[in-house]
Design an enzyme around this catalytic site. Structure first.
Site, short mmCIF file in Angstrom:
data_model
loop_
_atom_site.label_atom_id
_atom_site.label_comp_id
_atom_site.label_asym_id
_atom_site.label_seq_id
_atom_site.Cartn_x
_atom_site.Cartn_y
_atom_site.Cartn_z
CG ASP A 263 37.60 41.81 38.13
OD1 ASP A 263 36.38 42.07 38.12
OD2 ASP A 263 38.02 40.66 37.93
CB SER A 264 35.71 40.37 42.07
OG SER A 264 35.56 39.67 40.85
CB CYS B 99 34.33 44.36 38.23
SG CYS B 99 33.27 43.25 39.15
CG ASN B 100 30.27 43.61 33.31
OD1 ASN B 100 29.73 44.34 32.49
ND2 ASN B 100 31.38 42.95 33.03
CB THR B 101 29.57 42.18 39.88
OG1 THR B 101 29.54 41.05 39.00
CG2 THR B 101 28.66 41.92 41.06
CB CYS C 105 30.93 38.50 33.74
SG CYS C 105 32.09 38.00 35.04
CB THR C 106 35.80 41.67 33.25
OG1 THR C 106 35.79 41.51 34.68
CG2 THR C 106 35.17 42.99 32.89
CG HIS C 107 36.02 36.59 36.16
ND1 HIS C 107 35.86 37.83 36.71
CD2 HIS C 107 36.79 35.88 37.04
CE1 HIS C 107 36.49 37.87 37.88
NE2 HIS C 107 37.06 36.71 38.09
CD GLU D 26 38.76 34.76 40.61
OE1 GLU D 26 39.62 34.66 41.50
OE2 GLU D 26 38.75 35.70 39.79
CE1 TYR E 145 34.84 41.33 45.60
CE2 TYR E 145 34.15 43.32 44.46
CZ TYR E 145 35.01 42.68 45.33
OH TYR E 145 36.02 43.39 45.92
N GLY E 146 29.88 38.20 42.40
CA GLY E 146 28.61 38.11 41.67
C GLY E 146 27.42 37.56 42.42
N1 DGL Z 1 34.50 40.04 36.76
C1 DGL Z 1 33.37 40.51 37.43
C2 DGL Z 1 32.28 41.01 36.54
O1 DGL Z 1 32.60 41.53 35.47
C3 DGL Z 1 32.91 39.87 38.69
C4 DGL Z 1 32.90 38.43 38.80
C5 DGL Z 1 32.62 37.99 40.22
O2 DGL Z 1 33.45 38.27 41.08
O3 DGL Z 1 31.57 37.39 40.44
O4 DGL Z 1 31.13 40.93 36.86
#
Ligand code: DGL
Length: 281
Positions: free
Chosen positions: A17-18, A80-82, A198-200, A164, A49-50
């Protein structure tokens, strides 16, 4: 320390993941599949990353995947979805055949969309990063599986920076959670199922539940991805037999390991040992 990997060796399942978000996936996977070894890599130094462009997300994700391969993983989950939206297909189709066609990289979007069969009215809401929403990956997958569904999407660009920076409660977080949830319902008040794409975002779940206030069911991805991985391993004994099984988890971050373990402790309810690595090439 990198391992010397041979074609036949086994290794941990890689979780990439990011940053911290993939921990929400790892936690659920570990609960369902405790016997396997896991190697978690959070690219916190380059998160989020998003909001980055396709090329950058692809390059960073490929670097992460290569690192996990170098450390013995034969199967990597992009938690990570992104990264799943922007890099998975290219890695699967273009990079894996040359890196090692016996290894696998899986994402989180397809299993999540399969779980949307639970929507009673077909009005579904997708919350994600700017990159995930702009990729339209969810809309395309949903249209394939459920052509009659109405999909409403909303990018929530401030949620990942909040997570974060460990700002998961308090007035600032509440303000931005309310803002995006209200915007989603303004766009479609009939939404009955919301995907935290988004996994966050599960780290903000208590505030999200408050803002949704019973208007819709909220789907988090941990259990969904864990069940899908269990099924995948069952259907692919050639991969499963190369996943090592001593029940160990190793954590790597590209940022400060103390910072990582402090926030991870809040979420995982346990102390963890984290190692710093540099993956930029
Ligand atoms: N946790 C990530 C996701 O599921 C990325 C979040 C990010 O880094 O912007 O998209």
């Amino acid at each position: 320390m990198k391992k010397n990997v041979t074609m036949t060796s086994s290794g941990p399942i890689g979780i990439f993941d990011s940053g911290y978000g993939g921990l929400t996936i790892l936690k659920a996977i570990r609960e369902q599949l405790p016997e396997y070894d896991y190697l978690y890599l959070g690219d916190n130094a380059r998160a989020p990353y998003g909001t980055r462009s396709f090329d950058i997300i692809y390059r960073f994700t490929l670097e992460g995947v290569r690192e996990l391969f170098d450390r013995g993983c034969r199967l990597v989950i992009l938690a990570c979805n992104t990264a799943s939206a922007k890099a998975l297909r290219t890695i699967q189709q273009r990079d894996l055949p040359t890196i090692d066609p016996t290894r696998r990289v899986l994402g989180v979007i397809r299993p999540t969309v399969e779980a949307l069969s639970c929507s009673a009215t077909g009005n579904v809401g997708i919350l994600g990063t700017v990159g995930t929403i702009a990729s339209r990956s969810y809309e395309m997958e949903i249209a394939k599986l459920y052509p009659l569904y109405k999909t409403t999407t909303r990018a929530c660009p401030l949620w990942v920076p909040l997570v974060e920076n460990a700002e998961t409660d308090g007035d600032g977080a509440r303000f931005f959670v309310d803002k995006y949830i209200n915007a989603l319902f303004n766009d479609n008040p009939a939404v009955d199922t919301i995907v935290l794409g988004c996994t966050h975002y599960p780290l903000l779940l208590p505030l999200i539940e408050k803002a949704v206030d019973g208007r819709a069911r909220i789907l988090t991805q941990g259990d969904i991805v864990a069940a899908s991985l269990a099924d995948y391993l069952h259907r692919h004994p050639e991969i499963e037999s190369r996943c090592s099984k001593t029940g160990e988890i190793t954590y790597l971050t590209t940022e400060n390991p103390e910072k990582f373990s402090n926030l991870a402790r809040v979420f995982l309810d346990t102390d963890i040992n984290v190692h710093h690595i540099d993956i930029s090439q």
